[in-house]
Design an enzyme around this catalytic site. Structure first.
Site, mmCIF file in Angstrom:
data_model
loop_
_atom_site.group_PDB
_atom_site.id
_atom_site.type_symbol
_atom_site.label_atom_id
_atom_site.label_comp_id
_atom_site.label_asym_id
_atom_site.label_seq_id
_atom_site.Cartn_x
_atom_site.Cartn_y
_atom_site.Cartn_z
ATOM 1 N N GLU A 274 37.371 43.332 49.884
ATOM 2 C CA GLU A 274 37.047 43.225 51.305
ATOM 3 C C GLU A 274 35.753 43.992 51.572
ATOM 4 O O GLU A 274 35.782 45.209 51.739
ATOM 5 C CB GLU A 274 38.153 43.862 52.144
ATOM 6 C CG GLU A 274 39.509 43.191 52.057
ATOM 7 C CD GLU A 274 40.516 43.903 52.939
ATOM 8 O OE1 GLU A 274 41.040 43.286 53.869
ATOM 9 O OE2 GLU A 274 40.774 45.099 52.708
ATOM 10 N N ASP B 68 40.911 46.658 48.098
ATOM 11 C CA ASP B 68 41.101 46.863 49.528
ATOM 12 C C ASP B 68 39.893 47.633 50.084
ATOM 13 O O ASP B 68 39.446 48.617 49.473
ATOM 14 C CB ASP B 68 42.389 47.675 49.718
ATOM 15 C CG ASP B 68 42.796 47.789 51.157
ATOM 16 O OD1 ASP B 68 43.167 46.758 51.745
ATOM 17 O OD2 ASP B 68 42.740 48.916 51.703
#
Ligand code: CA
Length: 609
Positions: free
Chosen positions: A345, A316
């Site tokens: 990400e 993340d």
């Protein structure tokens, strides 16, 4: 520093090790339970100060199942906290527990392994799933609803006899299940009725412990460990590898996080204004560039790969972590588990790092992290419009003049990387609207049949593109997240099960069944042809060519297995064409010397009716 921290269990002695360089004294507090509101201290034992800020203590007893915390004294002030390296905890993760990990292994665990060992990242087809969403809907008839062990039940069916649960996922043909956070998070109170609570779980409390609310007993530290392993084993037994969604970029609460409490805030970035840097927009950013934070993250990822047999990690907001930490994670994990895949990400965010010359793991730095992939927002937004502009349309939903951009995305040629092994191709995930909802919002003028065609054009495009495809669970069954007022939910992180759950009853309906079959064929087609799964940019340049002189908006590609060098494909040539126009078009395939155009298998599956 190679040292192992935390409580290292042995039958006759447990060793506690803590890194806490700024304190004057440190103690281990032993408790009978993990119930942090109870005054059931057994004893408090002083730790010995060693070099480099390390404190240690050996207790010559069998402490399995005994709960503990640390107390540090700094300038006369006592601070009690959980062990950042806890391997097991009591309810809500406030007290750690000494655990005999071998006792938590399910039967056959020593033989358990990655079912896709030896595969490359471009061979993976990833299915992103929330533990609770998977089984909570009544219509799935899955026992242990909402829990880890719901994954352990094969043979589950809808009332009409269609497979649900793990059988359904296996049948779909995906290779990896990416589980949304399963580490211990803070937003669900494990003491309360967990049936009335819901959260995605992007709020870490204990990084090396499974979340309690998915277990049958969050009070007993061993239960969640055992049940999480049972879930992973069940997925492996079904031929599915397991990717874990990890959130090292921030914690639930910067002030309350045990690592920060024990080290005067060392874990989190403090900015020039003296407050937490907040690029994560979750209240704090992790100072991964600090050596002992980096070590903590590297140790944690290795631990999940070693102890829980995790086969991949989805990071993340990895753009908040530094490239050296990412590279160390990849190389350390790969020493024992060379098949583990990594991606995240890589968005650019405004964070304030604590030292100079730190490069963050954003898309733009992809060249510096060759073993790590990044989500491709050009594919995501190009197909159906930006996630930030809900009314915007994309190439698959009617936008014009996007041929060049989309052809590049299909061939994994992005400004930040041209390596398929570093590009995650997707168009929907847990964030933002589901795919069919997003298309419906931006195209209120078309009928449902057309919406579904657009949905499936998106799917065919990213699923057959160079790179690693990833889909949100249920995309294939036209998953929709509808609020009570009938509008679409774009951020369901704490919505009800009614919004979030996989609605298994839909698999009984003709429209949904047909769509599931379409996705199954796409996935099978990808898996059949190595030409679709090339690993390097050089291979793509050599073997994949966009066709020229096509009608407006149409894209077509020629794949050629030159001299049969792509050994995992027995097809010599493949043509794939995509037509986003409302009407059919004719395209001519190039004439070649011995041109003989056998109706390709692709013609069958790519006709999206
Ligand atoms: Ca928790």
């Amino acid at each position: 520093m190679k040292k192992e921290f935390g409580a290292i269990y042995g039958e006759s002695v447990t060793t506690f090790s803590l890194w806490s360089p700024t304190v004057n004294e440190a103690f281990v507090n032993l408790y009978s339970t993990g119930d942090y509101w109870k005054k059931d201290l057994i004893k408090s034992l002083p730790m010995k100060s060693e070099e480099d800020g390390v404190w240690s203590l050996e207790v010559e007893e069998n402490l399995a199942g005994v709960y503990y915390t640390y107390t540090v004294v700094i300038n006369g002030k006592s601070i009690e906290a959980c062990d950042p390296y806890a391997k097991a905890v009591g309810v809500n993760g406030q007290r750690a527990m000494v655990i005999d990990l071998a006792s938590t292994n399910p039967e056959g665990w020593s033989q358990d392994k990655n079912p896709h060992a030896g595969d490359r990242i471009t061979d993976a087809v990833v299915y992103e799933l929330h533990v609770r969403d998977f089984s909570i809907d009544e219509s799935g008839n899955i026992p242990d609803k909402g829990r880890y062990t719901a994954f352990c039940h094969t043979g589950t069916k809808t009332d009409k006899g269609n497979p649900t649960g793990i059988d359904y996922i296996k049948d779909l043909g995906v290779t990896h299940v990416q589980l949304m956070p399963i580490y211990d998070y803070g937003s669900v109170d494990e003491r309360d009725d967990t049936d009335s609570q819901y959260n995605w779980g992007y709020d870490p409390v204990n990084y090396n412990v499974p979340e309690g609310s998915y277990s049958s007993n969050p009070y007993d530290g061993a239960v969640r460990v055992r049940e999480a392993k049972e879930m992973i084993k069940a997925l492996h037994d079904a031929g599915l590898s397991v990717v874990m969604d990890v959130v090292y970029n921030h914690v639930y609460s910067g002030d309350d996080f045990c690592f920060n409490k024990l080290t005067s805030g060392y874990f989190s970035r403090i900015n020039s204004k003296g407050v937490y840097s907040n690029g994560s927009e979750c209240g704090n950013d992790t100072a991964s560039e600090r050596p002992m934070v980096r070590k903590f993250i590297v140790d944690s990822v290795c631990y999940w790969a070693d102890e829980y047999h995790i086969d991949g990690f989805r990071f993340d907001l990895v753009g908040l972590l530094d490239v050296d930490t990412i590279n160390e994670i990849v190389s350390e994990v790969h020493k024992n588990h060379p098949d583990v895949i990594f991606y995240g990400e890589g968005w650019t965010m405004s964070t304030e790092v604590t030292k100079k010359n730190v490069t963050l793991a954003t898309q733009e730095a992809a060249g510096l992290t060759p073993g790590f992939g990044y989500f491709n927002d050009n594919m995501r937004d190009g197909l159906k419009g930006s996630v930030f502009e809900k009314d915007e349309i994309g190439w698959a939903t009617g936008a014009k003049k996007m041929e060049k951009q989309m052809a590049n995305s299909f061939m994994a040629k992005e400004p930040w990387s041209c390596n398929p092994s570093q590009i995650v191709q997707y168009t929907s995930c847990h964030d933002n609207n589901t795919l069919i909802d997003r298309i419906a919002i931006s195209r209120p003028d078309v009928d449902r049949k057309t919406l579904i065609k657009m949905n499936n054009l998106c799917a065919a495009f990213y699923m057959l593109a160079a790179g690693m495809p990833l889909m949100q669970a249920g995309e294939e069954m036209l998953r929709s997240k509808v609020k009570e007022d009938g509008s679409f939910e774009s951020n369901s992180y704490k919505s009800s099960d009614a919004v979030n759950a996989i609605k298994w009853s839909n698999v009984d309906k003709e429209e949904y069944r047909r769509n599931i079959e379409y996705y199954k064929k796409l996935i099978a087609f990808r898996k059949k042809h190595g030409l679709l799964r090339l690993e390097s940019g050089e291979e793509v340049s050599k073997n994949v060519k966009p066709l020229k002189n096509l009608p407006k908006n149409v894209l077509a590609f020629h794949f050629e297995n030159k001299d049969g060098e792509v050994v995992i494909d027995d097809a010599k040539e493949i043509y794939i064409a995509f037509n986003p126009n409302a009407t059919s078009v004719n395209i001519s395939l190039p004439e070649e010397e011995d041109s003989l155009f056998v109706p390709p298998i692709s013609a069958e599956i790519l006709v999206n009716s």
